[in-house]
Design an enzyme around this catalytic site. Sequence first.
Site, PDB file in Angstrom:
ATOM      1  N   HIS A  12      -9.965  59.488 -27.834  1.00 23.87           N
ATOM      2  CA  HIS A  12     -11.257  59.663 -28.143  1.00 23.87           C
ATOM      3  C   HIS A  12     -11.398  58.924 -29.495  1.00 23.87           C
ATOM      4  CE1 HIS A  12     -13.487  62.870 -25.692  1.00 23.87           C
ATOM      5  NE2 HIS A  12     -12.574  62.251 -24.881  1.00 23.87           N
ATOM      6  N   TYR A  23     -21.448  67.024 -31.139  1.00 19.24           N
ATOM      7  CA  TYR A  23     -21.739  68.270 -31.979  1.00 19.24           C
ATOM      8  C   TYR A  23     -23.310  68.208 -32.199  1.00 19.24           C
ATOM      9  CZ  TYR A  23     -16.892  68.424 -33.084  1.00 19.24           C
ATOM     10  OH  TYR A  23     -15.366  68.528 -32.834  1.00 19.24           O
ATOM     11  N   PRO A  81     -13.609  77.047 -35.798  1.00 20.51           N
ATOM     12  CA  PRO A  81     -13.386  76.097 -34.850  1.00 20.51           C
ATOM     13  C   PRO A  81     -14.298  74.827 -35.267  1.00 20.51           C
ATOM     14  CG  PRO A  81     -15.014  77.611 -33.850  1.00 20.51           C
ATOM     15  CD  PRO A  81     -14.570  78.286 -35.067  1.00 20.51           C
ATOM     16  N   LYS A  86      -9.776  72.070 -36.121  1.00 22.20           N
ATOM     17  CA  LYS A  86      -8.376  71.959 -36.987  1.00 22.20           C
ATOM     18  C   LYS A  86      -7.457  73.117 -36.873  1.00 22.20           C
ATOM     19  CE  LYS A  86      -9.763  68.447 -39.043  1.00 22.20           C
ATOM     20  NZ  LYS A  86      -9.476  67.404 -38.376  1.00 22.20           N
ATOM     21  N   TYR A 132     -11.861  64.258 -39.903  1.00 22.39           N
ATOM     22  CA  TYR A 132     -12.013  64.554 -38.584  1.00 22.39           C
ATOM     23  C   TYR A 132     -10.516  64.023 -37.996  1.00 22.39           C
ATOM     24  CZ  TYR A 132     -13.691  65.783 -33.831  1.00 22.39           C
ATOM     25  OH  TYR A 132     -13.783  66.425 -32.668  1.00 22.39           O
TER      26      TYR A 132
END
Length: 399
Positions: A76, A205, A297, A301, A389
């Site tokens: 991704h 998200y 979550p 991580k 990220y």
Amino acid sequence: MIATHRTQVAIVGAGPSGLLLGQLLFKAGIDAVIVERQSAEHVRSRIRAGVLEQVSIDLLDEAGVGQRMHREGLVHTGFDLLFKGERHRIDLQQLAGGQHVMVYGQTELTRDLMDARQASGLTTLYEAQQVQIHDYDSARPRVTCEHAGKSHIIECDFIAGCDGFHGVCRASVPRDRIMEFEKVYPFGWLGLLADTPPVHHELIYVNSPRGFALCSQRSTTRSRYYLQVPLTDKVEQWSDEAFWQELRLRLDPQARDHLVTGPSLEKSIAPLRSFVTEPMRFGRLFLAGDAAHIVPPTGAKGLNLAASDVKYLAGALIEHYQERSNAGIDHYSDRCLRRIWRAERFSWWFTSLMHHFPENGAIGQKLQEAELDYLIHSESGARTVAENYVGLPLSFGEA
Ligand code: APR
Ligand code: PHB
């Protein structure tokens, strides 16, 4: 009957931390025995997050278990943030120096590690009961347990506490030698796994006034969705239809139209917590992974932090045995904690930004939306999100 084992490292827990450590030590010619409370079948079937940073991908390759991940995992290069009803892409590759993440379920990863361990004929005591650790302040630590009707004593040089948040290792340390930092969030994540194609080829998200949602995936045919729910909700209250209906209400019109629903394969509610233990080493006992820290979550991580602890720990033990140096052992706790606190900060911040906090009222929602608006329209804002990220470098800021 008593069975006595002699090994260099006794590993408590066969989650991703314990299995990966076992594999790295095996590669370096260091002997380890794993003691696990659950059955192999139970460990194989646990469902958890699955977004791997480059640091974790590299470590799995180093451990020699990366082949299937590279074949089946999904690369991704970005993800979407959805707020005020619109989606905005965070381009990881462009913003974070060409880096990407790999979507590969932890269930698959655990399977690969278990298969590699079995293929190498390494000892794992599954369904071990009454696991206890002893004398880790001395040169001769021991782990004892009951297994298959026998008492077992594992004599070792070091104990690796890879036994998760509810394990025995951290709990065995006297309270005056350990500090714990904790925040419990006032909501949980209701997760649903389904054999339906993901709503989008990347993750979404979602910040919505109805609460957070996440559209994730395990493969091109299996999706994983989450909804923020009150802690008082019970999973039995949530029919599949109610889940899909609520998810639709949190999505943008395009995603809503594309959403393919189907029967759930699994549905559960998990609480959200930030938690760190300091230090992570007590004499010849090391804590690693969820035994030492938990992140909420949002941002995925947890597994990546477990992997970096294990990288530092395997490195320290290899240095001890091969170079007769204890430098890595002495620095283990500080090295881990620096990376952990940065990931804790990001996970807490991303959680705070994306979830609905009723106690903050309508102004709380407006302020979140303004921050998101700023982040996606400012290059440095978007870069901050992307950099965290994909994962901060292991040696960030180190001399
Ligand atoms: N004795 C032996 N084994 C134990 C004991 C005990 N007393 N208590 C717990 N265990 C085992 C658990 O059954 C589990 O298999 O230790 C293992 C710990 O595994 P995890 O909880 O998966 O922790 P870890 O290996 O550190 O993996 C971290 O898991 O929870 C996710 O987000 C987290 O992805 C991250 C990863
Ligand atoms: C998941 O797929 O389970 C997942 C993905 C990303 C997250 C959290 C969980 O941030």
